[in-house]
Design a protein around this motif. Structure first.
Motif, short mmCIF file in Angstrom:
data_model
loop_
_atom_site.label_atom_id
_atom_site.label_comp_id
_atom_site.label_asym_id
_atom_site.label_seq_id
_atom_site.Cartn_x
_atom_site.Cartn_y
_atom_site.Cartn_z
N PHE A 83 41.46 28.61 41.45
CA PHE A 83 42.14 30.13 41.86
C PHE A 83 43.02 30.31 40.82
CE2 PHE A 83 44.54 32.97 44.15
CZ PHE A 83 43.90 34.08 44.18
N ALA A 84 43.99 29.48 40.70
CA ALA A 84 45.08 29.78 39.74
C ALA A 84 44.65 29.95 38.02
CB ALA A 84 46.42 28.41 39.83
N LEU A 85 43.56 29.25 37.81
CA LEU A 85 43.00 29.38 36.58
C LEU A 85 42.20 30.96 36.31
CD1 LEU A 85 42.16 28.46 33.76
CD2 LEU A 85 40.15 27.39 34.80
N SER A 86 41.65 31.17 37.50
CA SER A 86 41.11 32.51 37.59
C SER A 86 41.85 33.73 37.45
CB SER A 86 40.23 32.75 38.90
OG SER A 86 39.05 31.79 38.86
N GLN A 87 43.20 33.44 38.13
CA GLN A 87 44.24 34.71 37.94
C GLN A 87 44.82 34.89 36.74
OE1 GLN A 87 46.81 33.19 41.53
NE2 GLN A 87 46.42 35.35 42.20
#
Length: 478
Positions: A83-87
């Motif tokens: 999720f952090a990577l997607s953000q």
């Protein structure tokens, strides 16, 4: 995660990148250091695996295989940051920032060929990528300089543009920005190799126009949201030289600072390109010292043809009559190694990591100064003979066979040797500082440098350091 990134690049980002998606982002404290990732990549390659396998349906098996190098639970925590990577990716895309990893075929070829196994795992950039492999002239120097040197540097940048060559620099204020400004104002191209604040720089209105027009490319091995860090500034120096055909040092402190350290690293270790020093008055103690260590006097080309000839000669094999070991090009690897691609298809023989003792002179401003403090370190100028009288095509000045290391180099080398005896068990940086009789600030800086080299690693708790290969040890209770 984003389909525009290869599975290898996604895995590398998850393992090594802080993934800063805003001012409140808190990156994990157990990211793999460059040294740790290098060892992991080699280990996976030896097992005919690649980073993407850690995200595949057979990830558990790949993680077990990686346990011999890095704790599998640590890898799982890092890989769970989807999720952090997607953000982060969404934030980068809105700012036209692209990402390329050493696993990708469009990774800059100059870095593949020149830095080999020591090239950054990930590069973040904005602007026209094709500029990166165009070579050109690297211009570097101090942050705080007199206006006359700023004007001189701008004229060098403008001449580079007229010669239709790329100007490569670090983007820092002072000499770096003056060189890039001169080239861009004259309609030329520039590569800015940044140590920090890629996102902020790319959003600057003046830079944005140049980026959109294809004149400028900004690139950094550090997260686009990362702030200033002295260690990062030192480490990115090699990239500036690697992207160029020749380098000109306009100003430099003596035996301290990033400009000095980068030039010494080129002259004594990497030897990627010829290093020139400004030969006009006023000279400085730093420039004269670099000349004694093998740098050539800048011949002050007056027109584009002269600069074209100079850069063409610099990028071609140097004639034996004027070739110095200080400028010998790194040996060209064999055809299979040149054709190899990253972790999944690396050639069987890779360069070993440089021995810590071979590192360039330690910079005495590597103590965490702010940019403002670093800018206050003016070059020390002495009344000494000018370089202008030296023949630019003559061999470097005679040197003693061995250069006496500076006190800072000697002390850092002693600390490196002593660490195995100190780190018999994981210890806090304050404990290490006490045993080595260093200030906590100095110990922190040197431990971070050693961690980047892979000589030490952070333990299961972020406040502890230990020797590589002891990741499963439990530190003593505080």
């Amino acid at each position: 995660m984003n389909p525009n990134l290869s599975a290898n690049t996604q895995a590398i980002l998850l393992l090594t990148a802080p993934l800063i998606a805003g001012p409140r982002s808190a990156p994990p404290n157990d990211l793999l250091t460059p040294g740790e990732y290098k060892r992991l990549a080699r280990h996976l390659h030896q097992l005919s695996r690649e980073p993407a396998d850690l995200l595949s349906s057979h990830a558990d098996e790949a993680l077990r295989d990686a346990q011999a190098v890095v704790d599998a639970e640590r890898l799982k925590r890092l890989l769970a940051r989807g999720f952090a990577l997607s953000q982060a990716i969404e934030r980068w895309q809105t700012r036209a920032i692209w990402v390329v990893s050493r696993a990708d075929p469009d990774y800059p070829q100059r870095l593949r060929d020149r830095l080999k196994d020591d090239r950054p795992a990930v590069l973040y950039g904005c602007g026209e990528r094709s500029i990166l492999d165009s070579g050109g002239l690297a211009v570097v120097g101090s942050r705080a300089v007199e206006e006359a040197l700023v004007e001189y540097t701008e004229s060098v940048g403008a001449l580079t543009a007229r010669a239709r060559k790329t100007l490569v620099s670090g983007g820092a204020r002072g000499i770096d920005q003056a060189a890039m400004r001169g080239a861009l104002a004259a309609g030329g191209r520039a590569t800015g190799v940044l140590a920090d604040s890629l996102e902020k720089t790319a959003m600057n209105r003046e830079q944005r126009t140049m980026l959109m027009d294809g004149q400028l490319v900004l690139i950094s091995p550090y997260d686009p949201g990362a702030g200033f860090n002295v260690g990062h500034a030192m480490q990115r120096n090699k990239l500036i030289y690697a992207f160029a055909d020749a380098a000109l040092v306009v100003s430099s402190d003596y035996e301290k600072g990033g400009t000095w350290a980068g030039a010494i690293e080129q002259l004594h270790k990497l030897r990627l390109v010829p290093v020139f020093v400004r030969s006009t008055d006023p000279s400085s103690k730093g420039l004269e010292a670099l000349a004694r260590k093998g740098a050539l006097p800048w011949p002050n080309p007056e027109d584009r043809e002269a600069l074209e000839d100079l850069l063409s000669s610099a990028s071609a094999p140097r004639p034996t009559a004027i070739q110095s070991p200080l400028f010998a090009q790194t040996a060209t690897s064999d055809a299979s190694a040149r054709a190899s691609r990253e972790e999944g298809t690396l050639a069987a023989e890779q360069l070993q990591p440089p021995h810590p003792g071979e590192l360039a002179a330690s910079a005495t401003d590597d103590t965490g100064e702010s940019p403002e403090q670093a800018a206050a370190l003016d070059d020390e100028r002495l009344e000494i003979p000018s370089l202008a009288s030296l023949d630019p095509l003559s061999p470097p000045l005679p040197q003693p066979e061995e250069t006496t290391p500076s006190p800072a180099e000697t002390l850092f080398a002693a600390v490196r040797v002593a660490l195995p005896r100190v780190l018999t068990i994981p210890k806090k940086e304050s404990e290490i500082a006490s045993e080595l009789q260093l200030t906590t600030t100095q110990a922190r800086e040197w431990l971070q440098r050693l961690a980047d080299e892979g000589a030490v690693e952070k333990g299961p708790k972020k406040s502890f350091y230990q020797l590589p290969g002891r990741l499963l040890q439990t530190p003593p209770r505080a």
